[in-house]
Design a protein around this motif. Sequence first.
Motif, PDB file in Angstrom:
ATOM      1  N   LEU A  46       0.830  -1.206   0.000  1.00  0.00           N
ATOM      2  CA  LEU A  46       0.000   0.000   0.000  1.00  0.00           C
ATOM      3  C   LEU A  46       0.864   1.255   0.000  1.00  0.00           C
ATOM      4  O   LEU A  46       0.576   2.227  -0.709  1.00  0.00           O
ATOM      5  N   LEU A  49       2.025   2.400  -3.211  1.00  0.00           N
ATOM      6  CA  LEU A  49       0.984   3.072  -3.995  1.00  0.00           C
ATOM      7  C   LEU A  49       0.587   4.410  -3.377  1.00  0.00           C
ATOM      8  O   LEU A  49      -0.398   5.019  -3.785  1.00  0.00           O
ATOM      9  N   HIS A  50       1.339   4.830  -2.357  1.00  0.00           N
ATOM     10  CA  HIS A  50       1.086   6.087  -1.644  1.00  0.00           C
ATOM     11  C   HIS A  50      -0.272   6.079  -0.939  1.00  0.00           C
ATOM     12  O   HIS A  50      -0.969   7.091  -0.876  1.00  0.00           O
ATOM     13  N   ILE A  51      -0.645   4.902  -0.428  1.00  0.00           N
ATOM     14  CA  ILE A  51      -1.874   4.750   0.345  1.00  0.00           C
ATOM     15  C   ILE A  51      -1.489   4.439   1.783  1.00  0.00           C
ATOM     16  O   ILE A  51      -0.790   3.458   2.050  1.00  0.00           O
ATOM     17  N   SER A 150      -5.933   9.689   0.839  1.00  0.00           N
ATOM     18  CA  SER A 150      -5.413   9.138  -0.411  1.00  0.00           C
ATOM     19  C   SER A 150      -6.448   9.309  -1.509  1.00  0.00           C
ATOM     20  O   SER A 150      -7.533   9.838  -1.294  1.00  0.00           O
ATOM     21  N   ALA A 154      -9.060   4.605  -4.894  1.00  0.00           N
ATOM     22  CA  ALA A 154      -8.704   3.383  -4.164  1.00  0.00           C
ATOM     23  C   ALA A 154      -9.906   2.866  -3.386  1.00  0.00           C
ATOM     24  O   ALA A 154     -10.173   1.659  -3.351  1.00  0.00           O
TER      25      ALA A 154
END
Length: 218
Positions: A46, A49-51, A150, A154
Amino acid sequence: MKATAAATTWHGGQGADRPAYEVRPLLTPAARAEAAALVEDRIHALAALHIAPPYPHAPAVFREDQTEAVGLYENDAEAVLAGCLVLHRHHDLRHWGGDDSEPGLLVSLAHTAPDRDGRTGWRMTMWLRDYADRLQTPWVYAEAPRWHASDDRAVGRLLSHLRDLGWEVLGSGRRPEGQRVARLRLAATATPGLAAMIHCAVPLTTAYGPRAEQAAAR
């Protein structure tokens, strides 16, 4: 083919002698550590994915011996852990409000290994709906994260995927700790032939509950 609420009968399998997968309780320190490592791998995926991870405390929960955690294993020579989650047999959903008090099995902290195939969530969902049916409880309840720091895409992809798996989104709210969540419900459904694909080694009731009968394989 999408796995929807109507897809409740499984046909086929890999070999006639043993199922391709097994769900078993995580009872040993080594098994719990393996699940914690899987969750950490998902957290790192995660982050790539910059989450932000919705439950950064999850690895520690899986390491606790009072946690009733189960794992989905690929039933091969290496018995690779593909996914894990936590069972709560006596759910507490008072923070949901309203009349959402029907009996049910609550699950939390469901994670799949980022390097396994994309149908792990489907397999875990199929096992849950069949296991709940054998518990003679009508529902499985869960909460899915609703990220606020985020990209909202997503969130949209996650909830769309869960709906495809047969989960009903009942609404949204906050947990007592403040996290934003979507509230989910899955209908318990007997799944003829599922045991040919997924062997269940999880007791119907355990030391965490009032009885000690073992789950009978279909």
